[in-house]
Design an enzyme around this catalytic site. Structure first.
Site, mmCIF file in Angstrom:
data_model
loop_
_atom_site.group_PDB
_atom_site.id
_atom_site.type_symbol
_atom_site.label_atom_id
_atom_site.label_comp_id
_atom_site.label_asym_id
_atom_site.label_seq_id
_atom_site.Cartn_x
_atom_site.Cartn_y
_atom_site.Cartn_z
ATOM 1 N N TYR A 48 -10.185 -0.052 3.627
ATOM 2 C CA TYR A 48 -9.629 -0.110 4.985
ATOM 3 C C TYR A 48 -9.178 1.264 5.458
ATOM 4 C CZ TYR A 48 -9.186 -4.871 6.895
ATOM 5 O OH TYR A 48 -9.425 -6.081 7.489
ATOM 6 N N ASP A 64 0.811 -1.215 0.000
ATOM 7 C CA ASP A 64 0.000 0.000 0.000
ATOM 8 C C ASP A 64 0.846 1.267 0.000
ATOM 9 O OD1 ASP A 64 -2.665 -0.999 -0.094
ATOM 10 O OD2 ASP A 64 -2.378 -1.759 1.928
#
Length: 648
Positions: free
Chosen positions: A377, A293
């Site tokens: 998320y 990420d």
């Protein structure tokens, strides 16, 4: 021009714009360039005095020419104008994906005729209500498309504009997308499955009336206990500087502790260096899910503005954050970083029952935090400094699970049901932390400590003697360590120049309470992509070019060939080195029904605490709480005959 910024301060909008404008003036970037990341070149900048220009690097792409460059330059300062110093070509496939590029991909994909046709088979006729999230394809590039800059898409559907799209996966559809041409070059269709039949909305009132909650007030009548000068902070005996980068988000620099007349250094730098999230499900819309990420997207642009909620309480100091967007423009995240003090229960306590005396001190901590929203998320990163000299990192996981569709009557083999026709795959979250240590100075060593039963019966006649065995990690090839709570494993980071009054090296102890291992077959893409998660602690000798544990450009990179496992081949000595330690904090997420439709906070983290750094408890000077702030009123009889006591 007068510029007073410190070398470690976050890059400013003015610096971003002046460098970006120089790049935009160059014809080689084409008509529609895309930018990804600008950062101060810390290895060069840390020796500079305040007010000088700063060395920077950024990445620009020309998608029409399948070309990309890493550009170096200098921002303006006293007696210096902004300038560019180098254009270094990089593989055009490998720069990270900006948020702007992701939005362009999403719009182009949902307007693609071949995707619209597949959506129509599922009764979805309004593609404006469809989300397509571009996902990392590293390791899964189709052979005939391997020379392209690619992504694959997860597809979601909303019933209305304000619907929670992440609750309605469009099962079976996997578009393969060319990031440069913004076209769906291939569409996998694994069959039509029923859509979710239940709402995934999580707003107040959706699942019944809100409960009644009494007010809880956090007040500091005399104001906060910290002092801020620009990005320099002092609190209690601590001092440090706040930084921010495109890749890592919040960075802490020059963490030190004032011990009498001496400011003793502890960490030169601390940040979340990478995040890896592998999904452990062979479902056709889930098996490719494994992301860096930070390295493939970037923590900076994903940082959430904390003006949008109630993330911090009390007397708060906010810091704005800045980054370069996909078009090369400076963007500001208002209140991107939060700092505040928290009560943290008891610092130390003892009751002397023989004389009826009690001594107790309440603990407070200083918390510096930021939140990053990565599509579904949300991750909070909380660095805490304590009055007893400890440093703690807490990672808070919340947001929405990344789910898949499932047919009527089927049971998920590698996950859990969370709603009708919705399954949540088992997955993991790994956080690689980079800490440049400076325990009492720049030269440190790493020592692993474990417990052993004393086997010599003459020394251990009763069988209960246990010795703590230290092992110095001499060089980098030895510095790939595994945590083992069954042997009480922990690590000491020791000064090689200073000892305490007992003759031991002054040190800090590193404890990793949250670890797991990868449950994937050896040789799999998931395993080969992130070899650093096979261990729980790595260490290297400082090298300014070795910035990121997964390598400089992990997007569509050769699997496992770059980053820390490659650096360690040098096998540099570590005893007395400028030491960098890389703890890996991980969690295995076998989901619960209670994690849906939005996940209650889950906490993991690490802790550094002084271990022979001080000669005794450094918090003996913390004063007792004033009676006005902590008192026990006369006991009040409750309805059940017990007593109630309140502490304010």
């Amino acid at each position: 021009m007068t510029v007073t910024r410190h070398w470690s301060s976050p890059i400013t909008p003015a610096e971003i714009d002046e460098i970006s404008n120089l790049v935009k003036a160059d014809t080689r970037i084409g008509e529609k360039p895309r930018f990804w990341g600008i950062a101060v070149e810390e290895g060069l900048a840390r020796a500079l005095a305040d007010g000088q220009g700063r060395p920077v690097r950024l990445v620009v792409m020309n998608p029409d020419e399948h070309a990309a460059w890493e550009i170096t330059g200098w921002s303006s300062g006293i007696d210096r104008e902004a300038s560019l110093s180098g254009w270094n070509p990089v593989d055009a496939k490998r720069p990270g994906v900006s948020s702007d590029e992701a939005r362009m991909v999403s719009i182009a994909a949902r307007n693609s005729p071949i995707l619209k046709e597949a959506l129509a088979k599922r009764g979805i006729l309004d593609s404006s209500l469809v989300w397509v999230d571009p996902e990392s394809i590293t390791g899964f590039e189709p052979e005939d498309l391997a020379d392209r800059r690619l992504s694959w898409g997860t597809v979601w559907h909303r019933e209305s504009e304000d619907d929670n799209g992440y609750a309605r996966p469009v099962a079976g559809l996997v578009p393969i997308i060319d990031l440069e041409t913004l076209e769906v070059v291939r569409l996998e269709d694994h069959g039509v499955l029923p859509m979710a039949s239940e709402t995934g909305n999580y707003r107040s009132g959706t699942w019944g009336p809100d409960r009644e909650v009494a007010p809880l007030e956090i007040t500091q009548p005399e104001g906060p206990g910290f002092k801020v000068d620009g990005h320099s902070v002092t609190w209690q005996n601590w001092s440090f500087r706040i930084g921010f980068t495109h890749r890592e988000g919040l960075v802490l620099h020059d963490i030190g502790y004032q011990d009498g007349d001496t400011l003793r250094p502890i960490l030169r730098r601390a940040a979340i260096n990478e995040m890896y999230v592998p999904y452990l499900d062979s479902d056709p819309t889930a098996y490719r899910k494994n992301f860096f990420d930070w390295g493939e997207y970037g923590a900076g642009p994903l940082t959430a503005s904390l003006e949008l909620g109630c993330d911090c309480l009390g007397e708060i100091q906010y810091f704005d954050s800045h980054y370069i967007d996909g078009q090369g423009d400076a963007k500001t995240i208002v209140n991107g970083i939060c700092m505040h003090e928290e009560d943290d229960s008891i610092l130390w306590k003892h009751v002397n029952t023989r004389i009826g005396e009690s001594e107790v001190r309440r603990q407070r901590r200083l918390v510096i935090s930021f939140f990053a929203t990565v599509a579904n998320y949300d991750y909070g990163f909380y660095w805490s400094l304590y009055q007893d000299g400890a440093i703690e990192l807490e990672v808070k996981l919340t947001g929405i699970l990344s789910v898949s569709g499932i047919d009527d009557g089927d049971e998920p083999a590698y996950g859990r049901m969370v709603a009708p026709n919705v399954q949540a795959p088992t997955h993991q979250h790994y956080f690689a932390i980079r800490m440049d240590t400076a325990i009492d100075g720049p030269k440190n060593r790493l020592v692993e400590v474990h417990a052993e039963v004393e086997e010599d019966e003459t020394l251990n006649p009763y069988g209960n003697a246990v010795k703590m065995v230290p092992t110095t990690i001499a060089s980098e090839k030895e510095a790939a360590r595994v945590n083992d709570p069954s042997r009480a494993v922990h690590w000491r980071i020791e000064s090689t120049d200073r000892t305490n009054r007992y003759g031991d090296a002054t040190s800090f102890r590193l404890v990793l309470p949250n670890t797991t291992r990868l449950f994937a077959r050896p040789g799999s893409v998931v395993e080969r992509k992130a070899p650093f998660i096979s261990k729980h602690l790595w260490a290297t000798a400082y090298d300014a070019s070795e910035r990121f544990i997964a390598g400089e450009y992990p997007n569509q990179a050769p699997l496992g060939e770059e980053g820390i496992t490659a650096w360690q081949e040098a096998d540099r000595p570590l005893d007395g080195a400028e030491l960098v330690v890389w703890p890996i904090v991980g969690v295995h997420h076998y989901v619960r029904p209670e994690d849906w439709p939005i996940m209650p906070l889950q906490r993991i983290g690490l802790r550094m605490e002084p271990d022979g750094f001080f000669d005794r408890n450094p918090a003996l000077d913390v004063p007792s709480s004033a009676a006005a702030h902590c008192h026990a009123p006369a006991p009040k009889e409750s309805a059940h005959g017990s007593t109630e006591c309140h502490c304010h």
